[in-house]
Design a protein around this motif. Sequence first.
Motif, short mmCIF file in Angstrom:
data_model
loop_
_atom_site.label_atom_id
_atom_site.label_comp_id
_atom_site.label_asym_id
_atom_site.label_seq_id
_atom_site.Cartn_x
_atom_site.Cartn_y
_atom_site.Cartn_z
N PRO A 178 -6.43 -1.83 -7.42
CA PRO A 178 -4.99 -1.83 -7.16
C PRO A 178 -4.23 -1.17 -8.30
O PRO A 178 -4.65 -1.19 -9.45
CB PRO A 178 -4.65 -3.32 -7.03
CG PRO A 178 -5.94 -3.99 -6.72
CD PRO A 178 -7.00 -3.20 -7.43
N GLY B 45 0.83 -1.20 0.00
CA GLY B 45 0.00 0.00 0.00
C GLY B 45 0.86 1.25 0.00
O GLY B 45 1.96 1.26 0.55
N ARG C 238 -2.42 -0.92 -2.94
CA ARG C 238 -3.54 -0.05 -2.55
C ARG C 238 -3.00 1.38 -2.49
O ARG C 238 -2.09 1.67 -1.71
CB ARG C 238 -4.08 -0.47 -1.19
CG ARG C 238 -5.27 0.37 -0.70
CD ARG C 238 -5.66 -0.01 0.72
NE ARG C 238 -4.64 0.36 1.69
CZ ARG C 238 -3.77 -0.47 2.23
NH1 ARG C 238 -3.78 -1.75 1.91
NH2 ARG C 238 -2.87 -0.04 3.12
#
Length: 660
Positions: free
Chosen positions: A334, A24, A241
Amino acid sequence: MRRLALLLTILTFPAPADELPVTGVVMSSSGLMQVDRGATLPADASATFHVPVEAVDDVLKSLLVRDPAGTVEGVRLPARDLAAEAFRGLPLKPDDFENRAALLNALRGQVVEAGGTTGRIGEAAETEKGLRLALITPAGVTSVLLGDGAEARLQDAALATRVARAAEALATARGEDGRLIEVLLRGTSPREVAVTTVLPAPVWKPSWRLVVPSSGSPSQARLQGWAVVENLSGADWDRVRLTLVSGEAASLHQPLYEPIRVPRQELPLRVAEGVRVEADTGPRPVPPPPAAEPMSRSRAYEAARAAPAPVAQAAAPALAAASAGRIAFTLPSPVSMRAGMTANLPFLDVELPAERVWWIQDLVARHPLQAVRITNASAGTLPDGIVTVFGAENAEAGAWLGDAEMRALPSGQPRLLAFGRDRDVLVTSSRHEAQRAVAASFRPGQVALKTLQTEELALAIDPRGARGPLLIDLPRREGARPLFPVQSEGDYGLRHRAALDGTPVTLRLAFEREAEQLVTIWDAGLGDPLLLSWRSIEVQPTLRRLPGGPGTLESLRAALDGMPPDAPGRDPLARLTESMAQARTLLDAFTAQWRAYATAEAALNRARAAAEDRSGAAKEEARRALNRASLEVEQAGTRADNAWEAWQRAVQGVLASTPR
């Protein structure tokens, strides 16, 4: 170049574990980037990852490890100046690794085994047949010729290890701008480990596409937000993410990776002071002293064309989460980006209330701005960004209308976005200032007039048949109140809203402020006017300072003429003005008599001079002329006295009509 295998003590290092993958990324408008990494690690495995050298300080400052079933033992990484530390204490420098001869020459005196001979390195030189190495042995100097693939082995194992590390450090320093971070962990079983770091990064740059309705009644505009993102984290992003944060977080930097040495005071060694003697050379003649020397700083086009296809739908909207002072847009899908790549990603697609308006910022501009007024109907603040404006209907459908700047727009608030200038609408401005008295009060020897000063801006507007709202921004006036409706106030000043119906119109926007004007009836410095003698003053320069003198009556009449009938103090002011008018008449009469007196007195002086210069019969005639002149002066003085007394009686009326 021929290669030489310089065999050193072989060090065996465990192969580094795979880097902890990025899961992320949170990109902030404050110039920082939060990188989340995570994976399942086996027992006692370390978490490793690369970061750019310039990011190491922030990694050391912000590293956060989540290991639910293990223990963090510390973090290891190469030194800041890796090569310098590796070469410290070695008889080598980085340039010695340029070729094999230079390397061996730098190791002169070291014991090596080459070509079956052991000895100390004396000299190395490249020849056509190979590398000729001179070795110093107990028996003397031996020359060894080393061809391709030949070996030379250092006998000092510790030195060999350090040379190997220097070579490795040199390769790392030359080949990488990053550092490998190793987080040492201790665990008894596989488990999920996560590492969070905050790195410096380019700010993500929002830009907006706004599709606006045509002029007319309020409608809806479509706003699409896109974000330009650079992956300069030093690691590839594989379906991570991605969250985009807009806010103003405090960001600090500290040089944690740079070796810092505290300067210390150097204490000198105390030794015996040397004794120095200048040899005596005997007396010399003393020269005489020298003589002293003196000191001395596009118009938006509209394209009429066939209606284009509808604007494409953006990807699923980002999940927006607002908190105190920030809003985070988390992209729904994503994101994959190789390190060093740039992407432009959609993060918002909303319908907002909108209204096309004309906007006047520059009060002397000939044409108003074209603008759209939007209101943020979303749940969070929309960040600053450039806006590209497109038309949605009629001849504007699909056409680029211009660009605008949008400043941070909190939820529920409106913004004006100007994207061009409308050269069909003509504007002409003019200014007018006026002042009128609205009340009068009285002080000894003075009238205090309360006045209203008005500053008016007139805007003559010819919309040439166009209809719609017009917004006008005016700067505030200190101490003044607007006489027009104010829609809003802000950094722009005061904003007024008007409606154009297609016909020429003149808008009058005025400010009004209160002031006080003092009118002096007489100069108190002259004393009581009833006791003043005209013979003791310089009449001509004193007239303006007397009741009824020039200027005062005119000021009172001007104030009375513009004053409303029911204004406070108007009636006393009217009586005072009437009394002052009578005083003026009598003061003018006195002035005429005073001038006659001055003329007679001048004639008397001439007659006196003539009587002194004549003789005989002419002298007698001159004496008779002198007597007549003396009588005329006396009579003129009497008339001036009477006129002055009449004026003083009028002054009594002025005093009586002045409220105490």
